[in-house]
Scaffold this motif. Sequence first.
Motif: not given
Lengths: 504, 480
Positions: B384-389, B392-393, B396
């Motif tokens: 899903a692109g949620i950070p700390f995964m 995400f980067y 991004w």
Amino acid sequence: MLSELPLLSLVIWFPILGGIAVLFVGDDNPGRAKWLALTVAILSFLISLPLYSAFDTTTAAMQFQEFMPWIPAFNANYHLGVDGFSMPLILLTAFMTVLVVIAGWEVIQYRVAQYMAAFLIMEGLMIGVFAALDALLFYVFFEAMLIPMFLIIGIWGGPRRVYATLKFFLYTFFGSVFMLIALIYMYNQANSFEILDFHKLPLSITEQTWIFFAFLLGFSVKVPMWPVHTWLPDAHVEAPTGGSVILAAITLKIGGYGFLRFTLPITPDASAMLDWLIITLSLVAVIYIGFVALVQQDMKKLIAYSSIAHMGFVTLGFFIVFGLYRHTGNLNGAAMGVEGGMVQMVSHGFISGALFLCVGVLYDRMHSRQINDYGGVVNTMPVFAAFMVLFGMANAGLPGTSGFVGEFMVILSSFKAGFWLAFLASFTLILGAAYTLWLVKRVIFGDIGNSHVAELEDVNCREIIMLSLLAAAVLLLGLWPDPLTSVMHATVDNLLQHITVTKL
Amino acid sequence: MNFVAPDFMPVLPELFVLTMACLILVVDVFLEQRQRHISYALAQLTLLGAALLMLLSFSRAPVVTMFGHYIKDAMGDLLKFCICLASAAVFLYSRDYLRQRDLFKGEYFVLGLFGVLGMMVMVSAHSLLSVYLGLELLSLSLYALVAVDRDSPVASEAAMKYFVLGSLASGMLLYGISMIYGATGSVDLQVVADAVAKQGAATNLVLVFGLVFLVVGLAFKLGAVPFHMWLPDIYQGAPTSVTLYIGSAPKLAAFALVMRILVDGLGSLQGDWQQMLIILSVLSMALGNLVAIAQSNIKRMLAYSTISHVGFLLLGILAGTPEGYSASMFYAIIYVLMAIGAFGVVILLSRAGFEAENIDDFKGLNDRNPWLAFVMMVVMMSMAGIPFMAGFYAKWVVLQAVVSIGLVWLALVGVLFSVIGAFYYLRVVKCIYFDKSEQSEAIEMSGDVQIVISANGLLLILLGVYPTALMTWCATALLN
């Protein structure tokens, strides 16, 4: 010596690592998990205290800075630091987490370790949001926060928890992705992700307007402002008590903080141009949502709506500055608006947290949040009633409580910007008093409503501890706000100097 | 006429895989069913050995060999290294699944290894001919793999569909190649690139036509809308172990394919293919994310999610900058890591006589196995692109690439659809954590599987906290 310790990193990562440790203790060992969680929460709060005691109130520069390269290819760094805006909010976060752990002590029976761990991890992430000076780092913390909250509402929430938590997640996610694009856009201009570099970045009015709206989407959902507030009542009603407390006390503040850290300094000209929009939305929140709160039957929903109305005051305080400057030509009194907004944020953190805890206390005993199911609670729970009345008064903005200070400052500064503005804003005093006192009247006073109320037991030692801690905070801040306002003076002045200089 | 032997050193890993695959084919004939694990062990040895060879011979400067048909460069080495490791993980996750279904045969591993060889050839191809050779080797292995469970009508149907549509796409690609050859007079990518740079597209209609056919062929292999029709059916119909195989390493090869043909060969036509890729990308993100919401079968849902990820992957390539290419490469590697994790968990939930195919089968996973539940949550949040995964980067950097060339609207479209996409990933998390389990059997995993799936999940978090190492690796690989 203190300044050499990486204090901010400690406050961020200690609870996160502590939370992971709690996870490893496992759900088979609820007792041990709870004690470990409490220890971690208290220690994190203690670690955060030097941030206040060693804080230099004379400067607006970032303090306790830490800097490490993170993603050099994009010039994104692990850069932390606090000023007068973020430091009080970090302390508030650490303080409220301790209470949340205590609040969940006996109530949570299912997967205790995961529950405690989620809150501790949440604490670290929220502090990260406040401490980040790098926009990408800020965004990472900002988004990562969604995961624990999503789980907290979804696993330990009420009957409609799935709907509420999905709505919460998607609303917030939707708001923030546009902010990400704005941040990337500014990176391409500034070639850096430093928030302080963004502050200095010259931007045309068109660019500023786009960026302003991107930020507005991100932060207004969080605050929440009317009309994107609809996730909040659902999330609050379904969340477990601890979740409601954290949502109301801290995550809403992140929206307000975002306005101070990003919107105002990065897009001052667009903010000045569009301040009427924010002010209108804030007044709608104060007045319309105040009326909505009046008719609620569910206690949590009522407090949720009251939160929206109170947060309207925060945004009003922040954006009144421009009108005031236009009106009077100088900045006297403008500081009062921003500081009032900040005080209101901290105070609302205490009060709304306290009210949600009160509802939690009642809900644990009666398993109902409907106002109609109560009545005459004072007869069976006199100690609790005293607390509830105190927090109710504070919510209504009674002088002597923290609720009064912020509202008074904001109204005072709106008077300088225009009479009608202040007139509309002061509706909150009437409406706030109306819905809160009516709630207290129906729940606490009167004859004993039914046989269930007659069997209620008064608050126990654990509950007294958490409520009296909050009561002390509310009264202290109400009678003597100077410890809070004095740390912000320099930062507020600096912000005001900054935003009155055009970037064009 | 003298035959000059080419330099075989740069293709050592490929030769190793080829030899070992043939060896396993022979050895397997003499094995009894209970000794089949020897084939498995040899296959793993091959993949890990090839990965090691790659690691030892990492290129600084590109080397062209095999009379200009083959190139060994840093990008190829990194991708091949990832392909080998990903396939090793695939074999490991599939082992118990295959055993329970009587599919634990040498063919699976031999075909799998030939597929890996095909991918390696694709990745290192330096002429349109070797590109096609590698692609067909991979595709033929995949057609057979999908049909490996020959008693399953669904799988046979899927294989048939895949074969027909895949051949059609290969035909398109070949047609495009012939046009390019006609316009430039060579299949060597370097010669093609020079010729195209000299001519320019506007003057040569054949070149543009060739480009269109090539892009169609590539889009099919990637699974980009509107050439995606095969993907959900094949993902759903194939045995999960094969879906796992198709869904992972071949995506890296497909990325390399696009890089070799469009960037290395037809780089000067960037203006032309950028338009086409924009359309493909927007359609993929839109359709993939929207249709995935309606799925109740997890394999089919992940298939549509793949389509949407392909849309994101294309964003980086179409930016046409070195940063964009390395962003896409980063995306591809992270995506493979996520896909292996997701299908890996699906495969681990299946038991003898039970296929964990529906999203509902994930209900209450947290009560059955908290650690596996956590890994699946990490994978879903990462997708899903949620950070700390790490996911995400990945998102991004590709968005960054698109914004940097001024296509802000495209980035907005991207994030909008990723919000929509978040919904169906969250639904899986919802089943895992919020719902009560309908079955209470504990999930059995052997020790090595447990270690690798944990490493898989933790790697996604680790790369999520500190993505720099892999990002730098991708960036330097593309600078050479």
